[in-house]
Design an enzyme around this catalytic site. Structure first.
Site, PDB file in Angstrom:
ATOM      1  N   LYS A 113       0.831  -1.214   0.000  1.00  0.00           N
ATOM      2  CA  LYS A 113       0.000   0.000   0.000  1.00  0.00           C
ATOM      3  C   LYS A 113       0.859   1.256   0.000  1.00  0.00           C
ATOM      4  O   LYS A 113       0.501   2.264  -0.609  1.00  0.00           O
ATOM      5  CB  LYS A 113      -0.946   0.013   1.207  1.00  0.00           C
ATOM      6  CG  LYS A 113      -2.070  -0.996   1.125  1.00  0.00           C
ATOM      7  CD  LYS A 113      -3.109  -0.714   2.200  1.00  0.00           C
ATOM      8  CE  LYS A 113      -4.235  -1.743   2.164  1.00  0.00           C
ATOM      9  NZ  LYS A 113      -5.223  -1.530   3.228  1.00  0.00           N
ATOM     10  N   LYS A 205      -4.618 -10.460  -6.464  1.00  0.00           N
ATOM     11  CA  LYS A 205      -5.865 -10.772  -5.763  1.00  0.00           C
ATOM     12  C   LYS A 205      -6.965  -9.761  -6.074  1.00  0.00           C
ATOM     13  O   LYS A 205      -6.691  -8.594  -6.373  1.00  0.00           O
ATOM     14  CB  LYS A 205      -5.634 -10.902  -4.261  1.00  0.00           C
ATOM     15  CG  LYS A 205      -5.409  -9.603  -3.534  1.00  0.00           C
ATOM     16  CD  LYS A 205      -5.524  -9.761  -2.013  1.00  0.00           C
ATOM     17  CE  LYS A 205      -5.439  -8.382  -1.374  1.00  0.00           C
ATOM     18  NZ  LYS A 205      -5.675  -8.305   0.041  1.00  0.00           N
ATOM     19  N   LYS A 208     -10.525  -4.276  -3.353  1.00  0.00           N
ATOM     20  CA  LYS A 208     -11.356  -3.075  -3.415  1.00  0.00           C
ATOM     21  C   LYS A 208     -10.608  -1.916  -4.031  1.00  0.00           C
ATOM     22  O   LYS A 208     -11.212  -0.989  -4.563  1.00  0.00           O
ATOM     23  CB  LYS A 208     -11.754  -2.652  -1.995  1.00  0.00           C
ATOM     24  CG  LYS A 208     -12.757  -3.536  -1.336  1.00  0.00           C
ATOM     25  CD  LYS A 208     -12.880  -3.112   0.131  1.00  0.00           C
ATOM     26  CE  LYS A 208     -13.763  -4.077   0.893  1.00  0.00           C
ATOM     27  NZ  LYS A 208     -13.563  -3.967   2.339  1.00  0.00           N
TER      28      LYS A 208
HETATM   29  P1  AMP Z   1     -10.653  -6.047   3.333  1.00  0.00           P
HETATM   30  O1  AMP Z   1     -11.361  -5.929   2.043  1.00  0.00           O
HETATM   31  O2  AMP Z   1      -9.195  -5.790   3.184  1.00  0.00           O
HETATM   32  O3  AMP Z   1     -11.289  -5.317   4.462  1.00  0.00           O
HETATM   33  O4  AMP Z   1     -10.723  -7.590   3.717  1.00  0.00           O
HETATM   34  C1  AMP Z   1     -11.761  -8.147   4.492  1.00  0.00           C
HETATM   35  C2  AMP Z   1     -11.668  -9.656   4.552  1.00  0.00           C
HETATM   36  O5  AMP Z   1     -11.811 -10.203   3.227  1.00  0.00           O
HETATM   37  C3  AMP Z   1     -10.347 -10.208   5.078  1.00  0.00           C
HETATM   38  O6  AMP Z   1     -10.599 -11.346   5.880  1.00  0.00           O
HETATM   39  C4  AMP Z   1      -9.597 -10.581   3.849  1.00  0.00           C
HETATM   40  O7  AMP Z   1      -8.684 -11.623   4.077  1.00  0.00           O
HETATM   41  C5  AMP Z   1     -10.713 -11.052   2.931  1.00  0.00           C
HETATM   42  N1  AMP Z   1     -10.354 -10.835   1.520  1.00  0.00           N
HETATM   43  C6  AMP Z   1     -10.131  -9.638   0.895  1.00  0.00           C
HETATM   44  N2  AMP Z   1      -9.816  -9.821  -0.404  1.00  0.00           N
HETATM   45  C7  AMP Z   1      -9.834 -11.166  -0.613  1.00  0.00           C
HETATM   46  C8  AMP Z   1      -9.591 -11.999  -1.752  1.00  0.00           C
HETATM   47  N3  AMP Z   1      -9.293 -11.474  -2.940  1.00  0.00           N
HETATM   48  N4  AMP Z   1      -9.704 -13.326  -1.603  1.00  0.00           N
HETATM   49  C9  AMP Z   1     -10.027 -13.869  -0.403  1.00  0.00           C
HETATM   50  N5  AMP Z   1     -10.267 -13.150   0.716  1.00  0.00           N
HETATM   51  C10 AMP Z   1     -10.167 -11.819   0.625  1.00  0.00           C
END
Ligand code: AMP
Ligand code: TRP
Length: 341
Positions: A113, A205, A208
């Site tokens: 980031k 991956k 967002k």
């Molecule tokens: P975040 O979007 O960073 O707040 O992530 C929230 C949750 O979603 C966390 O547990 C991440 O590990 C999971 N997560 C986010 N992106 C992915 C992805 N591409 N594949 C699997 N899990 C994800």
């Protein structure tokens, strides 16, 4: 018998996507009967990168509504907003003062980031994993269900609890045995869905923060948009879908999505699609995605139309979370030797 405790959270940034659902939230649902479950919307984490103040509150409500729409039941789980329980910020400070700076500088997510942001990187972005450790440790969580990308942060939370707090500050019982201040949590990373990849690049991956909307399927995307994004998803020239071929990350990812979203599982999906061209496969995947998301979207629309009920759920969650969190915060304050209030 007390049930093992679970805590997890997602940031209310932008819209939640298939990675958040399949990697995280979906795995929370099944834990509700066997575990004491806490799920928070981590809005303090959302401001570690530049954010829009006019959207934060609505995005927070949207994320909470999506938790419920995905099957989180406020009668069985505590659903709350991180910033509304002040112990999170306070424990974060206490943990900051015992966490070595170089532990944070080597976090992969920070480095990734930080590169994107150049000289605008905030102290908060560096401190992100300590706040996450506070989230977890405040609830004495046994298990933390997250996607693969959060594994390193979980290890940091364990190290802070064990090496930086328990080993140094545990009070002793009558026999001189240390009474641990904090519970050391375990990650729960299910293999299936742990890493959902981008639709436009099977080797990065789904995220967002990817500026290309076509790279992800958001949980609230309408059916036509889901179909369109899948139609445009990156493919390769090879006929037939397969798992595990390192030369074909898109095949692995999309077949994996199909296996989960259709409910067929990996083996049946692999057999069904082994001889299939991309042109036949994509509409199948699109339909599976649309059908899997349909009930989530329907429940979401109902929940979001009734703001008072949603706010009442979060208020009740805040009270329950606050009771648990205040107690463990007090334990840490005492262990560190603060003057009692
Ligand atoms: P975040 O979007 O960073 O707040 O992530 C929230 C949750 O979603 C966390 O547990 C991440 O590990 C999971 N997560 C986010 N992106 C992915 C992805 N591409 N594949 C699997 N899990 C994800
Ligand atoms: N860092 C997590 C993510 O981006 C979100 C998060 C914050 C979290 N606090 C948490 C997840 C506590 C689990 C437990 O995915």
């Amino acid at each position: 018998m007390t049930r093992p405790r679970v805590l997890s959270g997602v940031q209310p940034t932008g819209s939640l996507h298939l990675g958040n659902w399949l990697g995280a939230i979906r795995n929370w649902v099944g834990l509700q009967d066997s575990h004491d479950t806490f799920f928070c919307v981590v809005d303090l984490h959302a401001i570690t990168v530049p954010h829009e103040p006019g959207r934060l509150a609505e995005d927070t409500l949207t994320t909470a509504a999506l938790y419920l729409a995905c099957g989180i039941d406020p009668a069985r789980s505590t659903v709350f907003v991180q910033s509304q329980v002040s112990a999170h910020s306070e424990l974060c400070w206490l943990l900051n003062c015992v966490t070595p700076l170089n532990w944070l500088e080597r976090m992969i997510q920070f480095k990734e980031k930080a590169i994107k942001q150049g000289d605008q990187v905030s102290v908060g972005l560096l401190d992100y994993p300590v706040l996450m450790a506070a989230d977890i440790l405040l609830y004495d969580a046994d298990l933390v269900p997250v996607g693969e990308d959060q594994k390193q942060h979980l290890e940091l939370a364990r190290d802070i609890a064990q090496q930086r707090i328990n080993a140094r500050f545990s009070p002793k019982d009558a026999h001189g045995e240390p009474i641990p201040v904090l519970k050391v949590p375990e990650p729960l990373i299910l293999k299936e869905g742990a890493r959902v990849m981008s639709l436009t690049d099977g080797s990065s991956k789904m995220s967002k923060s990817d500026p290309n909307e076509g790279s992800r399927i958001n949980l609230l995307d309408p059916p036509e948009l889901i179909t369109k994004k899948i139609k445009r998803a990156k493919t390769d020239p090879t006929m037939g879908l397969e798992f595990g071929n390192p030369e074909r990350p898109e095949s692995d990812n999309l077949l994996g999505l199909y296996a989960i979203l259709s409910g067929k599982g990996r083996e049946a999906a692999a057999a069904e699609c082994a001889g299939m061209g991309w042109g036949t496969f994509k509409p199948l995947l699109a339909e599976a995605a649309v059908e899997a998301l349909r009930p989530v979207q329907q429940r979401y629309a109902e929940l979001r139309a009734d703001r008072a009920t949603l706010e009442a759920v979060l208020q009740q969650g805040r009270e329950r979370a606050d009771t648990v969190a205040s107690e463990s915060l007090q334990r840490v304050r005492d262990a560190l030797g603060f003057l009692p209030a």
